[in-house]
Design an enzyme around this catalytic site. Sequence first.
Site, PDB file in Angstrom:
ATOM      1  N   TYR A 471      73.921  38.804  51.772  1.00  0.00           N
ATOM      2  CA  TYR A 471      74.510  37.899  52.770  1.00  0.00           C
ATOM      3  C   TYR A 471      73.501  36.829  53.174  1.00  0.00           C
ATOM      4  O   TYR A 471      73.799  35.634  53.139  1.00  0.00           O
ATOM      5  CB  TYR A 471      74.972  38.714  53.987  1.00  0.00           C
ATOM      6  CG  TYR A 471      75.660  37.881  55.048  1.00  0.00           C
ATOM      7  CD1 TYR A 471      77.004  37.551  54.941  1.00  0.00           C
ATOM      8  CD2 TYR A 471      74.956  37.420  56.168  1.00  0.00           C
ATOM      9  CE1 TYR A 471      77.638  36.792  55.915  1.00  0.00           C
ATOM     10  CE2 TYR A 471      75.580  36.657  57.149  1.00  0.00           C
ATOM     11  CZ  TYR A 471      76.922  36.350  57.021  1.00  0.00           C
ATOM     12  OH  TYR A 471      77.555  35.600  57.986  1.00  0.00           O
ATOM     13  N   LYS A 475      73.836  32.812  52.501  1.00  0.00           N
ATOM     14  CA  LYS A 475      73.963  31.829  53.584  1.00  0.00           C
ATOM     15  C   LYS A 475      72.828  30.795  53.527  1.00  0.00           C
ATOM     16  O   LYS A 475      73.027  29.628  53.865  1.00  0.00           O
ATOM     17  CB  LYS A 475      73.984  32.546  54.938  1.00  0.00           C
ATOM     18  CG  LYS A 475      75.265  33.360  55.171  1.00  0.00           C
ATOM     19  CD  LYS A 475      76.517  32.478  55.147  1.00  0.00           C
ATOM     20  CE  LYS A 475      77.789  33.242  55.479  1.00  0.00           C
ATOM     21  NZ  LYS A 475      78.993  32.413  55.477  1.00  0.00           N
TER      22      LYS A 475
HETATM   23  P1  NAD Z   1      86.237  37.601  59.678  1.00  0.00           P
HETATM   24  O1  NAD Z   1      85.968  38.721  58.744  1.00  0.00           O
HETATM   25  O2  NAD Z   1      86.711  37.906  61.047  1.00  0.00           O
HETATM   26  O3  NAD Z   1      87.285  36.588  59.016  1.00  0.00           O
HETATM   27  C1  NAD Z   1      87.093  36.116  57.719  1.00  0.00           C
HETATM   28  C2  NAD Z   1      88.419  35.699  57.134  1.00  0.00           C
HETATM   29  O4  NAD Z   1      88.171  35.231  55.818  1.00  0.00           O
HETATM   30  C3  NAD Z   1      89.427  36.818  57.041  1.00  0.00           C
HETATM   31  O5  NAD Z   1      90.672  36.410  57.525  1.00  0.00           O
HETATM   32  C4  NAD Z   1      89.504  37.103  55.544  1.00  0.00           C
HETATM   33  O6  NAD Z   1      90.776  37.553  55.124  1.00  0.00           O
HETATM   34  C5  NAD Z   1      89.150  35.764  54.948  1.00  0.00           C
HETATM   35  N1  NAD Z   1      88.589  35.887  53.598  1.00  0.00           N
HETATM   36  C6  NAD Z   1      87.712  36.794  53.154  1.00  0.00           C
HETATM   37  N2  NAD Z   1      87.469  36.599  51.858  1.00  0.00           N
HETATM   38  C7  NAD Z   1      88.193  35.547  51.468  1.00  0.00           C
HETATM   39  C8  NAD Z   1      88.383  34.872  50.237  1.00  0.00           C
HETATM   40  N3  NAD Z   1      87.778  35.281  49.122  1.00  0.00           N
HETATM   41  N4  NAD Z   1      89.222  33.827  50.194  1.00  0.00           N
HETATM   42  C9  NAD Z   1      89.872  33.437  51.302  1.00  0.00           C
HETATM   43  N5  NAD Z   1      89.749  34.036  52.492  1.00  0.00           N
HETATM   44  C10 NAD Z   1      88.920  35.085  52.570  1.00  0.00           C
HETATM   45  O7  NAD Z   1      84.901  36.748  59.725  1.00  0.00           O
HETATM   46  P2  NAD Z   1      84.343  35.740  60.800  1.00  0.00           P
HETATM   47  O8  NAD Z   1      83.409  36.462  61.692  1.00  0.00           O
HETATM   48  O9  NAD Z   1      85.431  34.949  61.375  1.00  0.00           O
HETATM   49  O10 NAD Z   1      83.413  34.838  59.875  1.00  0.00           O
HETATM   50  C11 NAD Z   1      83.821  33.619  59.365  1.00  0.00           C
HETATM   51  C12 NAD Z   1      82.624  32.958  58.736  1.00  0.00           C
HETATM   52  O11 NAD Z   1      81.579  32.902  59.691  1.00  0.00           O
HETATM   53  C13 NAD Z   1      82.054  33.716  57.564  1.00  0.00           C
HETATM   54  O12 NAD Z   1      81.602  32.818  56.597  1.00  0.00           O
HETATM   55  C14 NAD Z   1      80.869  34.466  58.150  1.00  0.00           C
HETATM   56  O13 NAD Z   1      79.879  34.748  57.205  1.00  0.00           O
HETATM   57  C15 NAD Z   1      80.394  33.468  59.163  1.00  0.00           C
HETATM   58  N6  NAD Z   1      79.605  34.041  60.247  1.00  0.00           N
HETATM   59  C16 NAD Z   1      80.070  35.037  61.020  1.00  0.00           C
HETATM   60  C17 NAD Z   1      79.282  35.560  62.005  1.00  0.00           C
HETATM   61  C18 NAD Z   1      79.746  36.665  62.914  1.00  0.00           C
HETATM   62  O14 NAD Z   1      78.887  37.223  63.642  1.00  0.00           O
HETATM   63  N7  NAD Z   1      81.000  37.001  62.934  1.00  0.00           N
HETATM   64  C19 NAD Z   1      78.003  35.062  62.209  1.00  0.00           C
HETATM   65  C20 NAD Z   1      77.558  34.025  61.411  1.00  0.00           C
HETATM   66  C21 NAD Z   1      78.357  33.547  60.407  1.00  0.00           C
END
Ligand code: NAD
Length: 565
Positions: A471, A475
Amino acid sequence: MHIKRPLVAVSTDISTFNLKSTSCLFFLSETSMGLIAENLRKAREIALGDSRVPEELKHYLQEALDVAVGLDPYLDAMATSKQTTSLEGRQLNVKGVEPKVKPHKECTSGYLKGQVLRMFVHMVGAKRILLIGSLKGYSILAMVEALPDDGKITVCAAEPYLGVKSQEAFDYSSHVKKISVKVGSIADTLEELAVVGDHFDIVFIDADQRNPVNVYNFVMDNHLLRMDGVICVENTLMKGQVYLENVSDENVLAVRKLNKVINSDPRVEQVILPVQGGLSVVRRSRASADGMIESKVLVKDHVFWGYNRCRILDRLRLDGKVAYVTGGGQGIGRAFAHALGEAGAKVAIVDLVLAKAEIVADELSLKGIKSMAMAADVSKPEDVQRILNAIVARWGTVHVACNNAGINMNSASEDTSLEEWDKTFNVNLRGLFLCCQAAGRIMLKQGYGKIINTASMASLIVPHPQKQLAYNASKAGVVKLTQTLGTEWIDRGVRVNCISPGIVDTPLIHSEDLKPLVQRWLRDIPAGKLAQVTDLQAAVVYLASEASDYITGHNLVIEGGQSLW
Ligand code: NAD
């Protein structure tokens, strides 16, 4: 300023009009149309009692009377009632006592005006309202209800009953905290407000006072009304007396003068609506600055007027723009989709799971935002091309690409399988690249576009104690990809930036493995709490808007200070 006479505080309350709808004569006679109806009624009575009057003339009199009598009650009846339970059946009377019986709607003089004012509050998006002079309790409550929780109505009241007792009267309302009543000389109260630099979105002035022109001029000269704010002046028709010849009534002449003064004031635009006693809507125009600055040396440039004549909040708007959000079915992507839609964009919600995307698209539709839902796996080039084709087919192009879908799997580095590595990189980096490339080709062709990638604080620090090599590396790759594209495409109108959230409270971190770590993480966050998805919304709108046109290749970190400790 000198206001010679205190405002006339004769605000007859709606609860005194508890008549049957067929006999709302008092109500009718408050309006120009009511006066016409009264006179037509008298003329008809004379005509009916005189056999020399032709039947045809009696017929025309009756027809005119029917139309005149019917108008005001009809307007009242057709104004939608949206009272909350706190106001239902709890209209005020002048002593602030809550009458037990709700007045008959058709007879509630002030009801229509209250509804009109409530509309204004919504339309202007008002938060701060100034009322100068008497106003019916219903109108105040209608406006108060339409205000957001942090909204405020300041009531300047000369007469005690409009002051102390009105405040008592408002006390039952759940909205009372939004009302502040200032009793005393109107002139003194306005001076006070000007000294502390208060300014208001809507200023309500009762024209029925000896010198309303002074009040109006004071409000305008001392900038109590914000630019683009609205002044509503009540009683500006005085039952039609203002436009009749040979009128000598002092009050009518004062209101006539006020209407003229406003009409010829270059700082504002005015329209008078025949709502009850006459309601003037006066908008302070931007061009008013020309008139205000004659004597001063000011630089009238983009900073003064706003870039392209758009002020800063308007520059954040995305009206007419087409956006998509991958991973839009939940969490951060869902919040991004709402934010972009609220700012004016049409939004395509793309997710691996169609059902989730459809729910979010439905949420947007409910808010009046154009949206569509699509299933796609962003790691598959054919899926990515399909969604872009579909968006272009439906909405013509893409202006804003929000490449947000991502996954996180945890394992110690020595145990990380190739499968986990590939899976993570396929979604987080390969998928993001595919989206950037497909959207970028459209944007480069049109010479304009905004790409906003979701990276992570993990691109800067190594979050711990959880292990997430793939991860973190993916990123970091998102940031480098963003920097590269951001510099490569900027001269062709395409800006590429990324947002790096800290730890955000979404389903991504709700797994059984990660949940116990929350307390540990909190110790590392200066802000003392996890980020909420709403903490990220302004950033995506900013990067999607023209206000950020000079920013490219940037990694906007939103982590409550965590990466600095
Ligand atoms: P989440 O898991 O709540 O939602 C992610 C969504 O992406 C889900 O609806 C899932 O179905 C969809 N998804 C997964 N794989 C996919 C694919 N191959 N094609 C299309 N859709 C797909 O995640 P989140 O927390 O909302 O995170 C969103 C983004 O933010 C991600 O890139 C994550 O790495 C990043 N992020 C999250 C956090 C955190 O703490 N939650 C922190 C930093 C970065």
